[in-house]
Design a protein around this motif. Structure first.
Motif, PDB file in Angstrom:
ATOM      1  N   TRP A 232      34.852  37.286  47.554  1.00  0.00           N
ATOM      2  CA  TRP A 232      34.955  38.434  48.469  1.00  0.00           C
ATOM      3  C   TRP A 232      34.879  39.737  47.677  1.00  0.00           C
ATOM      4  CZ3 TRP A 232      34.039  39.199  53.282  1.00  0.00           C
ATOM      5  CH2 TRP A 232      34.644  40.215  54.015  1.00  0.00           C
ATOM      6  N   PRO A 233      33.736  40.408  47.672  1.00  0.00           N
ATOM      7  CA  PRO A 233      33.571  41.606  46.839  1.00  0.00           C
ATOM      8  C   PRO A 233      34.683  42.659  47.018  1.00  0.00           C
ATOM      9  CG  PRO A 233      31.447  40.905  47.686  1.00  0.00           C
ATOM     10  CD  PRO A 233      32.479  40.031  48.354  1.00  0.00           C
ATOM     11  N   PRO A 234      35.184  42.911  48.257  1.00  0.00           N
ATOM     12  CA  PRO A 234      36.228  43.949  48.354  1.00  0.00           C
ATOM     13  C   PRO A 234      37.469  43.624  47.502  1.00  0.00           C
ATOM     14  CG  PRO A 234      35.336  43.468  50.533  1.00  0.00           C
ATOM     15  CD  PRO A 234      34.740  42.453  49.606  1.00  0.00           C
ATOM     16  N   LEU A 235      37.813  42.326  47.387  1.00  0.00           N
ATOM     17  CA  LEU A 235      38.965  41.970  46.547  1.00  0.00           C
ATOM     18  C   LEU A 235      38.589  42.103  45.068  1.00  0.00           C
ATOM     19  CD1 LEU A 235      41.792  41.004  45.966  1.00  0.00           C
ATOM     20  CD2 LEU A 235      41.079  38.650  46.470  1.00  0.00           C
ATOM     21  N   ALA A 236      37.397  41.583  44.710  1.00  0.00           N
ATOM     22  CA  ALA A 236      36.958  41.688  43.303  1.00  0.00           C
ATOM     23  C   ALA A 236      36.942  43.160  42.877  1.00  0.00           C
ATOM     24  CB  ALA A 236      35.588  41.044  43.137  1.00  0.00           C
ATOM     25  N   GLU A 237      36.452  44.035  43.769  1.00  0.00           N
ATOM     26  CA  GLU A 237      36.377  45.467  43.424  1.00  0.00           C
ATOM     27  C   GLU A 237      37.763  46.076  43.308  1.00  0.00           C
ATOM     28  OE1 GLU A 237      33.740  47.064  46.429  1.00  0.00           O
ATOM     29  OE2 GLU A 237      32.180  45.681  45.685  1.00  0.00           O
ATOM     30  N   ALA A 238      38.676  45.655  44.196  1.00  0.00           N
ATOM     31  CA  ALA A 238      40.040  46.213  44.171  1.00  0.00           C
ATOM     32  C   ALA A 238      40.759  45.868  42.860  1.00  0.00           C
ATOM     33  CB  ALA A 238      40.841  45.696  45.363  1.00  0.00           C
ATOM     34  N   LEU A 239      40.364  44.778  42.217  1.00  0.00           N
ATOM     35  CA  LEU A 239      41.004  44.399  40.947  1.00  0.00           C
ATOM     36  C   LEU A 239      40.598  45.349  39.815  1.00  0.00           C
ATOM     37  CD1 LEU A 239      40.745  40.478  41.047  1.00  0.00           C
ATOM     38  CD2 LEU A 239      42.677  41.929  41.717  1.00  0.00           C
ATOM     39  N   ASN A 240      39.464  46.046  40.024  1.00  0.00           N
ATOM     40  CA  ASN A 240      39.042  47.089  39.084  1.00  0.00           C
ATOM     41  C   ASN A 240      38.946  46.567  37.644  1.00  0.00           C
ATOM     42  OD1 ASN A 240      38.224  49.670  38.543  1.00  0.00           O
ATOM     43  ND2 ASN A 240      40.307  50.447  38.227  1.00  0.00           N
ATOM     44  N   LEU A 241      38.294  45.440  37.485  1.00  0.00           N
ATOM     45  CA  LEU A 241      38.168  44.832  36.164  1.00  0.00           C
ATOM     46  C   LEU A 241      37.122  45.595  35.336  1.00  0.00           C
ATOM     47  CD1 LEU A 241      38.147  41.047  37.227  1.00  0.00           C
ATOM     48  CD2 LEU A 241      40.102  42.458  36.526  1.00  0.00           C
ATOM     49  N   PRO A 242      37.194  45.473  34.010  1.00  0.00           N
ATOM     50  CA  PRO A 242      36.181  46.141  33.178  1.00  0.00           C
ATOM     51  C   PRO A 242      34.769  45.626  33.505  1.00  0.00           C
ATOM     52  CG  PRO A 242      37.966  45.223  31.827  1.00  0.00           C
ATOM     53  CD  PRO A 242      38.186  44.727  33.226  1.00  0.00           C
ATOM     54  N   ASP A 243      33.764  46.458  33.207  1.00  0.00           N
ATOM     55  CA  ASP A 243      32.362  46.059  33.434  1.00  0.00           C
ATOM     56  C   ASP A 243      32.076  44.728  32.742  1.00  0.00           C
ATOM     57  OD1 ASP A 243      31.794  48.217  34.892  1.00  0.00           O
ATOM     58  OD2 ASP A 243      30.746  49.324  33.297  1.00  0.00           O
ATOM     59  N   GLY A 244      31.383  43.844  33.433  1.00  0.00           N
ATOM     60  CA  GLY A 244      30.993  42.563  32.839  1.00  0.00           C
ATOM     61  C   GLY A 244      32.080  41.504  32.923  1.00  0.00           C
ATOM     62  N   HIS A 245      33.255  41.866  33.419  1.00  0.00           N
ATOM     63  CA  HIS A 245      34.333  40.883  33.555  1.00  0.00           C
ATOM     64  C   HIS A 245      34.391  40.340  34.977  1.00  0.00           C
ATOM     65  CE1 HIS A 245      37.255  41.547  30.004  1.00  0.00           C
ATOM     66  NE2 HIS A 245      36.016  41.715  29.616  1.00  0.00           N
ATOM     67  N   LYS A 246      34.891  39.093  35.087  1.00  0.00           N
ATOM     68  CA  LYS A 246      35.282  38.611  36.408  1.00  0.00           C
ATOM     69  C   LYS A 246      36.613  37.882  36.281  1.00  0.00           C
ATOM     70  CE  LYS A 246      33.307  34.147  37.160  1.00  0.00           C
ATOM     71  NZ  LYS A 246      32.535  33.219  37.838  1.00  0.00           N
ATOM     72  N   SER A 247      37.251  37.654  37.407  1.00  0.00           N
ATOM     73  CA  SER A 247      38.541  36.958  37.366  1.00  0.00           C
ATOM     74  C   SER A 247      38.278  35.459  37.276  1.00  0.00           C
ATOM     75  CB  SER A 247      39.376  37.297  38.602  1.00  0.00           C
ATOM     76  OG  SER A 247      38.698  36.895  39.755  1.00  0.00           O
ATOM     77  N   PHE A 248      39.169  34.768  36.544  1.00  0.00           N
ATOM     78  CA  PHE A 248      38.991  33.321  36.357  1.00  0.00           C
ATOM     79  C   PHE A 248      40.185  32.519  36.856  1.00  0.00           C
ATOM     80  CE2 PHE A 248      35.724  34.973  33.638  1.00  0.00           C
ATOM     81  CZ  PHE A 248      34.719  34.025  33.704  1.00  0.00           C
ATOM     82  N   GLY A 249      41.294  33.172  37.146  1.00  0.00           N
ATOM     83  CA  GLY A 249      42.459  32.424  37.608  1.00  0.00           C
ATOM     84  C   GLY A 249      43.556  33.369  38.057  1.00  0.00           C
ATOM     85  N   ALA A 250      44.493  32.834  38.840  1.00  0.00           N
ATOM     86  CA  ALA A 250      45.607  33.666  39.304  1.00  0.00           C
ATOM     87  C   ALA A 250      46.847  32.804  39.498  1.00  0.00           C
ATOM     88  CB  ALA A 250      45.238  34.366  40.609  1.00  0.00           C
ATOM     89  N   MET A 251      47.973  33.346  39.156  1.00  0.00           N
ATOM     90  CA  MET A 251      49.237  32.627  39.249  1.00  0.00           C
ATOM     91  C   MET A 251      50.272  33.525  39.915  1.00  0.00           C
ATOM     92  SD  MET A 251      50.071  29.613  37.961  1.00  0.00           S
ATOM     93  CE  MET A 251      49.823  29.039  36.330  1.00  0.00           C
ATOM     94  N   MET A 252      51.018  32.937  40.869  1.00  0.00           N
ATOM     95  CA  MET A 252      52.151  33.666  41.458  1.00  0.00           C
ATOM     96  C   MET A 252      53.323  33.568  40.483  1.00  0.00           C
ATOM     97  SD  MET A 252      52.055  31.666  45.065  1.00  0.00           S
ATOM     98  CE  MET A 252      50.525  30.850  45.473  1.00  0.00           C
ATOM     99  N   VAL A 253      54.117  34.623  40.416  1.00  0.00           N
ATOM    100  CA  VAL A 253      55.270  34.625  39.505  1.00  0.00           C
ATOM    101  C   VAL A 253      56.460  35.297  40.194  1.00  0.00           C
ATOM    102  CG1 VAL A 253      56.125  35.308  37.220  1.00  0.00           C
ATOM    103  CG2 VAL A 253      53.684  34.904  37.531  1.00  0.00           C
TER     104      VAL A 253
END
Ligand SMILES: Cc1cc2nc3c(=O)[nH]c(=O)nc-3n(C[C@H](O)[C@H](O)[C@H](O)COP(=O)(O)O)c2cc1C
Length: 275
Positions: A232-253
């Protein structure tokens, strides 16, 4: 400056550093000579520190990792077999958290333990994004709910497979099945093109999961959130990751509300041996 230095007074020329170096960077020209760098060794060294860590005499120091940066292993802190089994078997996915945010120092401490997870060729490309307040977790989780709404509307088969209608319905009634009310999310990200990023990220988050209980914390893989961040691009964009990066995992804490009393059974190992 040379790749490593040898303390001639401490080195007993036992060849352990040569045997343990994963990329054959160290050699002893004769059994009586001091360890030296092999041809092209400077470019092959992955700075894993094994030579420093394995030497029983403290005789070797890497230019990029001095012996002082490698604390001794305290035998008294090692787990015995039963302790290790209980430690690993008692880890649980935590889905009910005490209210209140976890302080930044504690989250940083957690990551500073988890970051010792192995990485392919010791590349250490795992980056950590900490969503450190419940308010921010809710804001981002709402975008994951939008992804589910869109998948339902488009009749995407994943919507049915993951019972997204029920998850969205629950969210609308104030029940968070995606982030489970967690006060924090820890997201791993890294270069999109790095070939083993998915594996490095999964191992790093598994270390995080195991490192949490001794700090009083509990974790749970945020699979729905991970999928939404990927699709979902709106979520990927909201994470504001550096150029060329993508998210690979997420953990609740968060801090677990309840204490587990027993260790549930799992199916037997699907195991075979070649002999
Ligand atoms: C890749 C992966 C994704 C997961 N995603 C979720 C999730 O989105 N929500 C959730 O409540 N649990 C999630 N889990 C937790 C599993 O349901 C849990 O590990 C399993 O039921 C076994 O329980 P245990 O971790 O306490 O041993 C996920 C686990 C993994 C490994």
């Amino acid at each position: 400056m040379s790749l490593f230095s040898i303390d001639e007074k401490l080195c007993v020329k036992d060849g352990i550093c040569v045997a343990e170096c994963p990329t054959s960077v160290i050699e002893m020209k004769t059994s009586d000579s001091l360890p030296t760098v092999t041809d092209g060794g400077e470019t092959r060294c992955i700075n894993c520190g094994h030579c420093v860590a394995v030497c029983p005499h403290g005789a070797i120091s890497l230019a990029r990792m001095s012996i002082d940066q490698c604390p001794p292993i305290k035998g008294a802190l090692s787990l015995d077999e039963n302790q290790a089994e209980q430690f690993l078997r008692s880890r649980r996915s935590i889905r009910t958290y005490k209210p209140g945010d976890v302080d930044i120092e504690t989250l940083t401490r957690l990551i500073n333990i988890a970051r010792y997870a192995p990485t392919g060729s010791n590349s250490q490309q795992v980056h950590w994004l900490v969503v450190a307040t419940r308010d921010k977790v809710v804001q981002l989780t709402a975008l994951a709910v939008d992804w589910m709404r869109s998948a339902i509307q488009e009749k995407n088969p994943v919507a049915e497979a993951y019972q997204m209608a029920g998850i969205v319905h629950a969210w609308e009634k104030g029940i968070d099945i995606i982030s489970r009310g967690a006060p924090a999310l820890i997201i791993t990200h890294g270069p999109e093109t790095y070939p083993v990023m998915t594996i490095d990220s999964a191992i790093a988050l598994s270390y995080l999961d195991l490192a949490a209980p001794p700090l009083g914390l509990g974790c749970c893989w945020a699979g729905f959130f991970m999928a939404a961040a990927g699709f979902w691009p709106p979520l990927a964009e909201a994470l504001n990751l550096p150029d060329g990066h993508k998210s690979f995992g997420a953990m609740m804490v968060g801090y677990p509300k309840f204490t587990y009393q027993r260790m549930p059974e799992r199916s037997e190992a699907k195991l075979s041996f070649f002999k």
